[in-house]
Design an enzyme around this catalytic site. Structure first.
Site, short mmCIF file in Angstrom:
data_model
loop_
_atom_site.label_atom_id
_atom_site.label_comp_id
_atom_site.label_asym_id
_atom_site.label_seq_id
_atom_site.Cartn_x
_atom_site.Cartn_y
_atom_site.Cartn_z
N ASP A 1 -6.76 -2.59 -7.54
CA ASP A 1 -7.29 -3.23 -6.35
C ASP A 1 -7.55 -4.70 -6.65
OD1 ASP A 1 -8.39 -2.30 -3.53
OD2 ASP A 1 -9.63 -3.95 -4.26
N ARG B 1 0.81 -1.22 0.00
CA ARG B 1 0.00 0.00 0.00
C ARG B 1 0.85 1.28 0.00
NH1 ARG B 1 -5.64 -0.48 1.60
NH2 ARG B 1 -6.25 -2.48 0.76
N TYR C 1 -14.93 -11.79 -0.05
CA TYR C 1 -15.62 -10.53 -0.39
C TYR C 1 -16.90 -10.81 -1.17
CZ TYR C 1 -11.73 -7.88 1.44
OH TYR C 1 -10.80 -7.35 2.27
N ARG D 1 -3.36 6.72 0.87
CA ARG D 1 -3.89 7.90 1.56
C ARG D 1 -2.94 8.60 2.52
NH1 ARG D 1 -8.96 4.62 3.36
NH2 ARG D 1 -7.28 3.13 3.20
N ARG E 1 -6.78 11.89 -5.67
CA ARG E 1 -7.99 11.19 -5.24
C ARG E 1 -9.15 12.15 -4.97
NH1 ARG E 1 -11.83 9.18 -3.53
NH2 ARG E 1 -12.05 7.39 -2.14
O1 CP3 Z 1 0.21 0.63 -3.25
C1 CP3 Z 1 -0.32 -0.50 -3.37
O2 CP3 Z 1 -0.17 -1.41 -2.56
C2 CP3 Z 1 -1.11 -0.78 -4.64
C3 CP3 Z 1 -2.51 -0.64 -4.57
C4 CP3 Z 1 -3.40 -1.58 -3.79
C5 CP3 Z 1 -4.66 -1.15 -3.27
N1 CP3 Z 1 -5.32 -2.24 -2.78
C6 CP3 Z 1 -5.16 0.22 -3.33
C7 CP3 Z 1 -6.26 0.63 -2.45
C8 CP3 Z 1 -3.29 -2.94 -3.51
C9 CP3 Z 1 -2.14 -3.90 -3.79
C10 CP3 Z 1 -4.52 -3.35 -2.88
C11 CP3 Z 1 -4.82 -4.74 -2.49
C12 CP3 Z 1 -6.01 -5.01 -1.68
N2 CP3 Z 1 -7.26 -4.47 -1.80
C13 CP3 Z 1 -6.08 -6.01 -0.69
C14 CP3 Z 1 -4.96 -6.93 -0.31
C15 CP3 Z 1 -3.96 -6.27 0.55
C16 CP3 Z 1 -4.39 -6.11 1.99
O3 CP3 Z 1 -4.47 -4.94 2.42
O4 CP3 Z 1 -4.62 -7.12 2.66
C17 CP3 Z 1 -7.39 -6.02 -0.17
C18 CP3 Z 1 -7.91 -6.91 0.93
C19 CP3 Z 1 -8.13 -5.04 -0.88
C20 CP3 Z 1 -9.57 -4.70 -0.74
C21 CP3 Z 1 -9.78 -3.31 -0.30
N3 CP3 Z 1 -9.50 -2.20 -1.08
C22 CP3 Z 1 -10.31 -2.86 0.92
C23 CP3 Z 1 -10.75 -3.77 2.05
C24 CP3 Z 1 -10.34 -1.46 0.85
C25 CP3 Z 1 -10.94 -0.54 1.87
C26 CP3 Z 1 -10.10 -0.41 3.08
C27 CP3 Z 1 -9.20 0.75 2.93
O5 CP3 Z 1 -7.98 0.60 3.19
O6 CP3 Z 1 -9.73 1.82 2.58
C28 CP3 Z 1 -9.78 -1.05 -0.38
C29 CP3 Z 1 -9.60 0.33 -0.87
C30 CP3 Z 1 -8.23 0.70 -1.36
N4 CP3 Z 1 -7.41 -0.06 -2.13
C31 CP3 Z 1 -7.60 1.98 -1.15
C32 CP3 Z 1 -6.37 1.93 -1.83
C33 CP3 Z 1 -5.35 3.02 -1.96
C34 CP3 Z 1 -8.20 3.16 -0.41
C35 CP3 Z 1 -9.15 3.80 -1.35
C36 CP3 Z 1 -9.28 5.29 -1.21
O7 CP3 Z 1 -8.45 6.03 -1.78
O8 CP3 Z 1 -10.26 5.72 -0.61
#
Ligand code: CP3
Length: 340
Positions: free
Chosen positions: A72, A23, A147, A27, A36
């Site tokens: 994602d 990640r 999910y 944010r 964003r």
């Molecule tokens: O920089 C990176 O790692 C690349 C981008 C990336 C995102 N999601 C962006 C993201 C990657 C590799 C993921 C993988 C992801 N997504 C996982 C596996 C990794 C982990 O954390 O266990 C999972 C379970 C998800 C599903 C997901 N996406 C959730 C549960 C959420 C909401 C929770 C949260 O952190 O907000 C997201 C949203 C998400 N994915 C954001 C980002 C940057 C936040 C979105 C925003 O900008 O509002």
């Protein structure tokens, strides 16, 4: 090109320990917030130009040794014909959870190049810009299935486990579809130019080892077997909260095992010494005062010294509340303290 990360994945000697953070685009960075603020998260994921921009941000700012494609894990689920939304503060939501045979039958296995051209385009754009390797990724089938079945994030995973235990054939049919989709998706990413692939099994740790072995691991093994036939890019498998599963995750077929912070990395190296390891600083350790953070990083590097290859990372994603300056301190410390 700085290929330190790729050499560490292959267990080759490196001058210093390469580092990237799960990640790392996100944010906690004001630069990400700015992009964003103009679009929704899904609009961002669908735009190759914006995905390229936010993927490059942390690499340019902190000097990470690898970039991870901005997308994602749930994007391919949209391509399978599911309606996905992200709710502020609540995370992903599937309006119609997959809980019966009809819903399983309605899922399509998409052609990734046709249904997700924006991902392949992002990879091609990034390869033109990057001077460090690009990591592509997917979710692991079990994690993706949670999910779909729960309809979003969960704590107890009641519906998922109920399907496993009460309708194992339906569960298997669903997981096979997700597995084929994921397998084709990762192959397409490698063809487009991804130089390593990470499979995120974020929820593996909620399963008893016997259930992990039956209901999660075989699908990961199948994806990695398929990948080996068409590409030689390093494969990283991250089973979060997986300390109790490590003898099993070792059989997934990956080159690198991602580790969360709940296991001592020295113990992990002893148990999976034939793999390179990636990890495993507690993301909250980034809130330590500078000298304590550096001491913790030094200890982690020393504990990983016997590994066949070590890629420094956090034990899970960087938290949105993290001060960016702390990421800089950590990256600099890994680079400085790991030089022989
Ligand atoms: O920089 C990176 O790692 C690349 C981008 C990336 C995102 N999601 C962006 C993201 C990657 C590799 C993921 C993988 C992801 N997504 C996982 C596996 C990794 C982990 O954390 O266990 C999972 C379970 C998800 C599903 C997901 N996406 C959730 C549960 C959420 C909401 C929770 C949260 O952190 O907000 C997201 C949203 C998400 N994915 C954001 C980002 C940057 C936040 C979105 C925003 O900008 O509002």
């Amino acid at each position: 090109m700085n290929d330190t990360f790729l050499r560490a994945c292959r267990g080759e000697k490196t001058e210093y320990t390469p580092v990237w953070f799960m990640r790392q685009a996100g944010r906690y960075l004001p630069e990400y917030q700015k992009v964003r603020s103009k679009v929704t998260f899904l609009e961002l994921c669908h735009s190759p130009e914006l995905c390229t921009e936010v993927t490059l941000q942390p690499v340019d700012i902190f000097g990470f040794d690898a970039a991870i494609l901005f997308s994602d894990i749930l994007i391919p689920m949209e391509a399978m014909n599911l309606e996905l939304d992200f709710h502020e503060g609540k995370g992903p939501v599937f309006a119609r959870p997959v809980r019966d045979q009809q819903a399983v039958d309605a899922l399509v296995v998409p052609d990734p190049e046709e249904s997700m051209p924006f991902v392949m385009e992002t990879i091609r754009l990034l390869r033109r810009e990057l001077k460090v390797p690009l990591i592509g990724f997917s979710g692991a089938p079990f994690t993706l299935a949670t999910y779909l079945i729960e309809g979003g994030s969960s704590k107890v995973f009641l519906e998922t486990k109920k399907m496993m235990f009460q309708a194992p054939e339906m569960y298997d049919a669903l997981l096979r579809k997700i597995t084929t989709c994921t397998s084709l998706y990762l192959q397409a990413q490698a063809r487009a130019g991804a130089q390593a692939l990470q499979i995120f099994d974020s929820w593996a740790g909620v399963l008893a080892p016997c259930d992990y072995e039956r209901f999660a691991l075989p699908y990961v093994q199948s994806i990695i077997r398929d990948l080996r036939e068409v590409t030689d890019v390093p494969i990283i498998y991250f089973a979060n909260n997986g300390a109790t599963l490590i003898e099993l995750t070792r059989t997934a077929g990956a080159d690198v095992l991602g580790l969360d912070w709940r296991i001592n990395i020295k113990d992990a190296v002893r148990r999976v010494g034939d793999h390179a390891v990636q990890g495993n600083l507690d993301p909250v350790a980034l809130f330590l005062p500078k000298t304590d953070l550096e001491a913790r990083i030094k200890k982690l590097l020393d504990d990983a010294a016997g590994a066949r290859g070590h890629i420094f990372n956090l034990g899970h994603g960087i938290l949105p509340q993290t001060p960016p300056e702390q990421a800089r301190i950590a990256v600099d410390a890994v680079h400085r303290l790991s030089r022989g």
